[in-house]
Write a protein that holds these residues in place. Structure first.
Motif, mmCIF file in Angstrom:
data_model
loop_
_atom_site.group_PDB
_atom_site.id
_atom_site.type_symbol
_atom_site.label_atom_id
_atom_site.label_comp_id
_atom_site.label_asym_id
_atom_site.label_seq_id
_atom_site.Cartn_x
_atom_site.Cartn_y
_atom_site.Cartn_z
ATOM 1 N N ALA A 1 -11.643 4.616 24.731
ATOM 2 C CA ALA A 1 -10.581 4.632 25.752
ATOM 3 C C ALA A 1 -10.288 3.215 26.233
ATOM 4 N N LEU A 2 -11.325 2.416 26.399
ATOM 5 C CA LEU A 2 -11.108 1.010 26.780
ATOM 6 C C LEU A 2 -10.367 0.270 25.673
ATOM 7 N N GLY A 3 -10.679 0.588 24.420
ATOM 8 C CA GLY A 3 -9.980 -0.032 23.292
ATOM 9 C C GLY A 3 -8.500 0.306 23.286
ATOM 10 N N ILE A 4 -8.167 1.537 23.599
ATOM 11 C CA ILE A 4 -6.758 1.935 23.656
ATOM 12 C C ILE A 4 -6.066 1.227 24.814
ATOM 13 N N LEU A 5 -6.757 1.094 25.934
ATOM 14 C CA LEU A 5 -6.198 0.338 27.058
ATOM 15 C C LEU A 5 -5.959 -1.116 26.657
ATOM 16 N N PHE A 6 -6.920 -1.706 25.959
ATOM 17 C CA PHE A 6 -6.780 -3.074 25.459
ATOM 18 C C PHE A 6 -5.553 -3.186 24.561
ATOM 19 N N TRP B 1 -9.952 -5.454 18.688
ATOM 20 C CA TRP B 1 -10.969 -4.791 19.515
ATOM 21 C C TRP B 1 -12.234 -4.500 18.712
ATOM 22 N N HIS B 2 -12.057 -3.997 17.500
ATOM 23 C CA HIS B 2 -13.203 -3.620 16.670
ATOM 24 C C HIS B 2 -13.766 -4.791 15.860
ATOM 25 N N SER B 3 -13.219 -5.981 16.047
ATOM 26 C CA SER B 3 -13.750 -7.137 15.319
ATOM 27 C C SER B 3 -15.140 -7.514 15.802
ATOM 28 N N THR B 4 -15.521 -7.025 16.965
ATOM 29 C CA THR B 4 -16.888 -7.213 17.432
ATOM 30 C C THR B 4 -17.500 -5.843 17.686
ATOM 31 N N THR B 5 -18.773 -5.724 17.383
ATOM 32 C CA THR B 5 -19.466 -4.456 17.630
ATOM 33 C C THR B 5 -20.235 -4.494 18.946
ATOM 34 N N ASN B 6 -20.062 -5.565 19.690
ATOM 35 C CA ASN B 6 -20.762 -5.725 20.953
ATOM 36 C C ASN B 6 -19.905 -5.143 22.078
ATOM 37 N N ASP B 7 -20.394 -4.081 22.704
ATOM 38 C CA ASP B 7 -19.622 -3.411 23.762
ATOM 39 C C ASP B 7 -19.306 -4.343 24.923
ATOM 40 N N ARG B 8 -20.250 -5.179 25.298
ATOM 41 C CA ARG B 8 -20.021 -6.110 26.424
ATOM 42 C C ARG B 8 -18.905 -7.090 26.077
ATOM 43 N N ALA B 9 -18.918 -7.611 24.863
ATOM 44 C CA ALA B 9 -17.863 -8.539 24.439
ATOM 45 C C ALA B 9 -16.505 -7.836 24.443
ATOM 46 N N GLN B 10 -16.480 -6.566 24.046
ATOM 47 C CA GLN B 10 -15.217 -5.831 24.078
ATOM 48 C C GLN B 10 -14.713 -5.670 25.512
ATOM 49 N N ARG B 11 -15.616 -5.338 26.429
ATOM 50 C CA ARG B 11 -15.191 -5.213 27.831
ATOM 51 C C ARG B 11 -14.713 -6.551 28.374
ATOM 52 N N MET C 1 -13.247 -8.866 26.584
ATOM 53 C CA MET C 1 -11.906 -9.067 26.009
ATOM 54 C C MET C 1 -10.867 -8.286 26.808
ATOM 55 N N LEU C 2 -11.213 -7.066 27.206
ATOM 56 C CA LEU C 2 -10.300 -6.248 27.993
ATOM 57 C C LEU C 2 -9.987 -6.924 29.320
ATOM 58 N N LEU C 3 -10.997 -7.426 29.999
ATOM 59 C CA LEU C 3 -10.795 -8.093 31.284
ATOM 60 C C LEU C 3 -9.938 -9.343 31.110
ATOM 61 N N ALA C 4 -10.207 -10.117 30.068
ATOM 62 C CA ALA C 4 -9.413 -11.327 29.813
ATOM 63 C C ALA C 4 -7.950 -10.975 29.531
ATOM 64 N N ALA C 5 -7.720 -9.918 28.755
ATOM 65 C CA ALA C 5 -6.352 -9.494 28.462
ATOM 66 C C ALA C 5 -5.653 -9.030 29.742
ATOM 67 N N ALA C 6 -6.383 -8.318 30.594
ATOM 68 C CA ALA C 6 -5.792 -7.847 31.857
ATOM 69 C C ALA C 6 -5.445 -9.017 32.776
ATOM 70 N N LYS C 7 -6.290 -10.041 32.773
ATOM 71 C CA LYS C 7 -6.020 -11.230 33.600
ATOM 72 C C LYS C 7 -4.772 -11.962 33.109
ATOM 73 N N ALA C 8 -4.574 -11.963 31.799
ATOM 74 C CA ALA C 8 -3.499 -12.750 31.206
ATOM 75 C C ALA C 8 -2.141 -12.055 31.261
ATOM 76 N N THR C 9 -2.113 -10.768 31.495
ATOM 77 C CA THR C 9 -0.836 -10.047 31.457
ATOM 78 C C THR C 9 -0.187 -9.978 32.838
ATOM 79 N N THR C 10 1.116 -9.971 32.822
ATOM 80 C CA THR C 10 1.861 -9.736 34.062
ATOM 81 C C THR C 10 2.716 -8.492 33.931
ATOM 82 N N GLU C 11 2.758 -7.929 32.738
ATOM 83 C CA GLU C 11 3.607 -6.769 32.425
ATOM 84 C C GLU C 11 3.314 -5.577 33.336
ATOM 85 N N PHE C 12 2.070 -5.285 33.567
ATOM 86 C CA PHE C 12 1.701 -4.073 34.288
ATOM 87 C C PHE C 12 1.673 -4.257 35.801
ATOM 88 N N PHE C 13 1.628 -5.508 36.257
ATOM 89 C CA PHE C 13 1.528 -5.745 37.700
ATOM 90 C C PHE C 13 2.781 -5.309 38.448
#
Length: 140
Positions: free
Chosen positions: A62-67, A85-95, A97-109
């Motif tokens: 679900a986090l991957g789909i959000l990403f 998203w699946h280029s890393t198998t580390n769950d923490r690294a994926q989370r 990446m999600l946080l970094a993508a959310a910080k960088a976007t203005t679309e959803f704000f």
């Protein structure tokens, strides 16, 4: 003499070796199997661990789909974004990446003013739950 200066040891009989091996197996497994319900309890625990793993995987997907939606808002679950998203198998690294993508976007704000704080909440809860998940799955 045994060739190193000491007295030769008498060869151990095969039956004696089998008895010792059987005794050690019974002692090691007997401790855990003190009740008749051990196998049933073990099955119940295995089912619950399986449920933890399945729920965790669904949460991560679900986090991957959000990403993917953040990266390509017009095409949810885009193959490129999910490949990233699946280029890393580390769950923490994926989370992360999600946080970094959310910080960088203005679309959803514009539509969702609390978007970043909601993603940050998911990131934080995911980190906290990861410790619990790891303890449950990797417990002896």
């Amino acid at each position: 003499m045994n060739g190193v200066g000491g007295p030769a040891k008498a060869p151990r009989k095969v039956a004696s070796k089998r008895f010792c091996a059987s005794l050690s197996l019974n002692l090691s497994s007997g401790f855990l199997a003190m009740t008749d319900d051990y196998d049933e309890l073990r099955k119940d625990v295995a089912i619950e661990i399986g449920n933890v793993v399945i729920e965790w995987n669904e949460f991560c997907e679900a986090l991957g789909i959000l990403f993917a939606t953040i990266i390509f808002p017009s095409a949810a679950a885009n193959k490129v974004a999910l490949s990233i998203w699946h280029s890393t198998t580390n769950d923490r690294a994926q989370r992360d990446m999600l946080l970094a993508a959310a910080k960088a976007t203005t679309e959803f704000f514009k539509t969702y003013p609390k978007f970043f704080s909601d993603v940050e909440y998911l990131w934080d809860r995911g980190n906290a739950l990861a410790d619990r998940r790891n303890r449950a799955v990797h417990a002896p």
